[in-house]
Scaffold this motif. Sequence first.
Motif, mmCIF file in Angstrom:
data_model
loop_
_atom_site.group_PDB
_atom_site.id
_atom_site.type_symbol
_atom_site.label_atom_id
_atom_site.label_comp_id
_atom_site.label_asym_id
_atom_site.label_seq_id
_atom_site.Cartn_x
_atom_site.Cartn_y
_atom_site.Cartn_z
ATOM 1 N N GLN A 143 -3.553 -21.080 21.144
ATOM 2 C CA GLN A 143 -3.491 -22.055 19.949
ATOM 3 C C GLN A 143 -2.699 -21.424 18.811
ATOM 4 O O GLN A 143 -2.952 -21.192 17.624
ATOM 5 C CB GLN A 143 -4.938 -21.823 19.263
ATOM 6 N N GLY A 144 -1.400 -21.433 19.139
ATOM 7 C CA GLY A 144 -0.317 -21.023 18.233
ATOM 8 C C GLY A 144 0.840 -20.244 18.765
ATOM 9 O O GLY A 144 0.589 -19.902 20.242
ATOM 10 N N MET A 145 1.454 -19.627 18.215
ATOM 11 C CA MET A 145 2.320 -18.426 18.673
ATOM 12 C C MET A 145 2.620 -17.366 17.787
ATOM 13 O O MET A 145 2.608 -17.519 16.256
ATOM 14 C CB MET A 145 3.898 -19.272 18.788
ATOM 15 N N ILE A 146 2.643 -15.980 18.078
ATOM 16 C CA ILE A 146 2.611 -15.016 17.165
ATOM 17 C C ILE A 146 4.293 -14.617 16.973
ATOM 18 O O ILE A 146 4.947 -14.785 18.264
ATOM 19 C CB ILE A 146 2.132 -13.612 17.861
ATOM 20 N N LEU A 147 4.861 -14.649 15.984
ATOM 21 C CA LEU A 147 6.263 -14.396 15.588
ATOM 22 C C LEU A 147 6.677 -12.848 15.995
ATOM 23 O O LEU A 147 5.946 -11.889 15.591
ATOM 24 C CB LEU A 147 6.477 -14.687 14.236
ATOM 25 N N SER A 148 7.732 -12.802 16.489
ATOM 26 C CA SER A 148 8.184 -11.351 16.841
ATOM 27 C C SER A 148 9.946 -11.677 16.517
ATOM 28 O O SER A 148 10.540 -12.698 16.476
ATOM 29 C CB SER A 148 8.006 -10.991 17.967
ATOM 30 N N ALA A 149 10.628 -10.595 16.294
ATOM 31 C CA ALA A 149 12.016 -10.557 16.522
ATOM 32 C C ALA A 149 12.527 -9.738 17.845
ATOM 33 O O ALA A 149 11.787 -8.547 18.133
ATOM 34 C CB ALA A 149 12.560 -9.628 15.319
ATOM 35 N N GLU A 150 13.451 -10.242 18.422
ATOM 36 C CA GLU A 150 13.862 -9.450 19.728
ATOM 37 C C GLU A 150 15.355 -9.615 19.885
ATOM 38 O O GLU A 150 16.169 -10.746 19.432
ATOM 39 C CB GLU A 150 13.341 -10.369 21.030
ATOM 40 N N LYS A 151 15.910 -8.517 20.270
ATOM 41 C CA LYS A 151 17.342 -8.237 20.505
ATOM 42 C C LYS A 151 17.623 -7.515 21.505
ATOM 43 O O LYS A 151 16.916 -6.177 21.543
ATOM 44 C CB LYS A 151 17.999 -8.352 18.973
ATOM 45 N N LEU A 157 -0.805 -10.285 11.107
ATOM 46 C CA LEU A 157 0.593 -10.879 11.946
ATOM 47 C C LEU A 157 0.986 -12.288 11.175
ATOM 48 O O LEU A 157 0.414 -12.884 10.433
ATOM 49 C CB LEU A 157 0.254 -11.093 13.284
ATOM 50 N N CYS A 158 2.144 -12.627 11.611
ATOM 51 C CA CYS A 158 2.738 -13.827 11.258
ATOM 52 C C CYS A 158 2.448 -14.792 12.508
ATOM 53 O O CYS A 158 3.205 -14.430 13.487
ATOM 54 C CB CYS A 158 3.931 -13.893 10.890
ATOM 55 N N ILE A 159 2.078 -15.916 12.322
ATOM 56 C CA ILE A 159 1.791 -16.898 13.449
ATOM 57 C C ILE A 159 2.494 -18.484 13.183
ATOM 58 O O ILE A 159 2.480 -18.664 11.844
ATOM 59 C CB ILE A 159 0.328 -17.022 13.984
ATOM 60 N N VAL A 160 2.917 -19.173 13.968
ATOM 61 C CA VAL A 160 2.935 -20.563 14.166
ATOM 62 C C VAL A 160 1.775 -21.385 14.258
ATOM 63 O O VAL A 160 1.034 -21.035 15.502
ATOM 64 C CB VAL A 160 4.143 -21.005 14.912
ATOM 65 N N ALA A 161 1.190 -21.701 13.282
ATOM 66 C CA ALA A 161 -0.124 -22.241 13.312
ATOM 67 C C ALA A 161 -0.537 -23.517 13.980
ATOM 68 O O ALA A 161 -1.522 -24.112 14.521
ATOM 69 C CB ALA A 161 -1.079 -21.941 11.975
ATOM 70 N N LEU A 169 1.246 -25.159 16.352
ATOM 71 C CA LEU A 169 1.583 -25.529 17.760
ATOM 72 C C LEU A 169 0.463 -26.343 18.502
ATOM 73 O O LEU A 169 -0.590 -25.858 18.360
ATOM 74 C CB LEU A 169 2.044 -24.351 18.384
ATOM 75 N N LYS A 170 1.021 -27.276 19.293
ATOM 76 C CA LYS A 170 -0.181 -27.751 19.997
ATOM 77 C C LYS A 170 -0.502 -27.072 20.979
ATOM 78 O O LYS A 170 -0.142 -26.318 21.864
ATOM 79 C CB LYS A 170 0.395 -29.284 20.751
ATOM 80 N N PRO A 171 -1.961 -26.711 21.145
ATOM 81 C CA PRO A 171 -2.717 -25.693 22.127
ATOM 82 C C PRO A 171 -2.255 -26.019 23.410
ATOM 83 O O PRO A 171 -1.996 -27.162 23.885
ATOM 84 C CB PRO A 171 -3.939 -26.000 21.971
ATOM 85 N N LEU A 214 -2.074 -16.427 22.900
ATOM 86 C CA LEU A 214 -1.695 -15.507 24.284
ATOM 87 C C LEU A 214 -0.098 -15.184 23.711
ATOM 88 O O LEU A 214 0.623 -15.844 23.465
ATOM 89 C CB LEU A 214 -1.557 -16.225 25.607
ATOM 90 N N SER A 215 0.407 -13.955 24.047
ATOM 91 C CA SER A 215 1.650 -13.522 23.800
ATOM 92 C C SER A 215 2.113 -12.751 24.782
ATOM 93 O O SER A 215 1.354 -11.685 25.277
ATOM 94 C CB SER A 215 1.677 -12.783 22.395
ATOM 95 N N GLY A 216 3.185 -12.881 25.279
ATOM 96 C CA GLY A 216 3.913 -11.977 26.367
ATOM 97 C C GLY A 216 4.564 -10.855 25.952
ATOM 98 O O GLY A 216 5.867 -10.415 26.382
#
Length: 676
Positions: free
Chosen positions: A648-656, A631-635, A637-639, A613-615
């Motif tokens: 089950q993880g985190m999708i990587l993004s760039a934000e500014k 996509l690039c993910i952090v695989a 991470l503890k669910p 899930l990603s916001g």
Amino acid sequence: MTNQTNKKTYYISTPIYYPSGKLHIGNTYSTVLSDAIARYKRLMGYDVYFNTGTDEHGQKIEQAAEKLHMDPKTYVDGMADSIKELYQLMDISYDHFIRTTDASHEKAIQDIFEQLLEQGDIYLGEYSGWYSVSDEEYFTESQMAEVYRDEAGNMTGGIAPTGNEVQWVKEESYFFRMSHYADRLLKYYEEHPDFIVPEFRKTEMVNNFIKPGLEDLAVSRTTFSWGIPVKSNPKHVVYVWIDALANYITTLGYGSDNTENFEKFWPNDLNVIGKDITRFHTIYWPTILMALDLPLPKQILSHGWLVMKDGKMSKSKGNAVYPEVLIERYGLDATRYYLLSEMSQGNDNTFTPEDFVKRTNTDLANDLGNLLNRTIAMMNKYFAGKVPTHRDEHEATVVDSEYEAFITEHIQAYHQGFDDLKIATSIEHVMTIVSRANKYIDETTPWVLAKNEADTGKLKSVMYHLAETLRIVAHLLRPFLTQAPTQIFTQLGMPDQMDLTIEALAWGQMPADVTVIEKGVPIFPRFDVEQEVAYISEHMSGKVSSSTDEVVDDWDPAKVELVYEETESVEFEQFAQVEMKVAEVIDVEPVEGSNKLLKFRLDAGDKGHRQILSGIAKFYPNYQELMGKKLCIVANLKPRKMMGHLSQGMILSAEKDGQLSLIFAPADMPNGALLG
């Protein structure tokens, strides 16, 4: 046109700036705009009070000074001096530069706080909430751009709408009973429809903040000390809402032994602000004034931002343009002209080097400068430099009557633009007059009239019309440009015009016996577009010194101050524990009941598909287009559970600065490929 002795008053104020960094052209727009309006009002016979300054207290200042191993007062002294130097360079005609560290201001703030406390408009309580140090503002969960949660779904942090990290703060605080004034504020809006300009800003305030219910406002802090102590409880410092906003009255002497200016100028006629601080000035400040039983400002102008193609201008993004760079290369008038003519009343406007150079060339060099040069040259060639001001010797051309009516119409429209606070529109009317004058030369062909002695009367009329037009144009430009009007009057042989006001400016006021200079001097040079675009772009990227054209090549990586947005640093061994992989989007859909979360089904080389899930919903409204993307993910991470769904993880993004983009992997990389 005469000088007045019994003048009407006009009080205009800018926001006071937070001295945490160098001001770029976007920051300075409020001040340049206010300066133009202040100059116009003086030229219209008003007794003007123009206030600007710096907001010098708060945690961010305390932290900035600490990083530089300075005490906060020394730090803000230096920053205030640098802003004053910039304003001197930009010829800002302010009457007072207030600093919130001024002793008179600090005393008045303490007294205001005690008055509100004594009358029950301020009370002591406890505040807990999500706070952004960078914004110096509290945010509710619903206001967050992104929310962090633990496995149980509890909020653990988040990102404010500005892109800055928030932290949980719990402390004793004084509160201002802002909720008590909500109905009265709405009524004031209804009875004063021109209070907020443009009107759509008022609609935003009503719908987004007032109607949902105004909460009481925290107005003191105990977690930092760089501020004005509450007199009756010194462990608290007065927070920005009272400290900074009240500058608009303390600058006039409110709360001091000398209230002459306050009695003369308050309420202020116009408060100019940027759109990002509209809520503070149209909700917080009016309710504080109501509690003090003081009149509210007559108008608040909330303008948009000058942005870049890649978003908001900022030093950290490497896209900032500084006034000093433009002034040094192109002159003060060209810089002021661009800012004032480019910005519309309420919307954002985009800066590009191309637009800046082309507008300077077209409007100032080609149209205005060329009109002056042609007029001076022809006046010397045909009449030995003497302006034919004796109207009985003139013979009107077929276009003179229409031309004079055209000029008069645009003078009136120019004044209306200032009345409507549409300053760019007023400039447009001036330049329309300039364009019409150049066309007038082509229509009347003075070089043809000069060949026939029978047309001497018409030639005199034409040259009079051109000189009179330039006189009027120079007067109309005086609020915007601080050098060119003087140069125009000087070349026309009438420097005394600078001593006059413009409230009665009209066609036909050319003084008699005027002689122009023998040879015109160009007041605006033309620039090579390609060369100058490259010059500005290099300065935006930080590759060029502001005082030379040479590339700065003294880079020493060991001396660079690294910027960490969240965690200061980690050991390599710690980073190596993070496993990042390529994951293909198999399916994606919104999470029911959330306007922020998207639910991804991903092939990351696992024994089956995983779910994350990603916001990011607001950044990808057409989320279906992500199907099949890698996509690039952090695989590893503890669910955890988010709104009842396993992530089950985190999708990587760039934000500014409020902009977010996912980080995509190359399409030819296999699912599950390791990154790093």
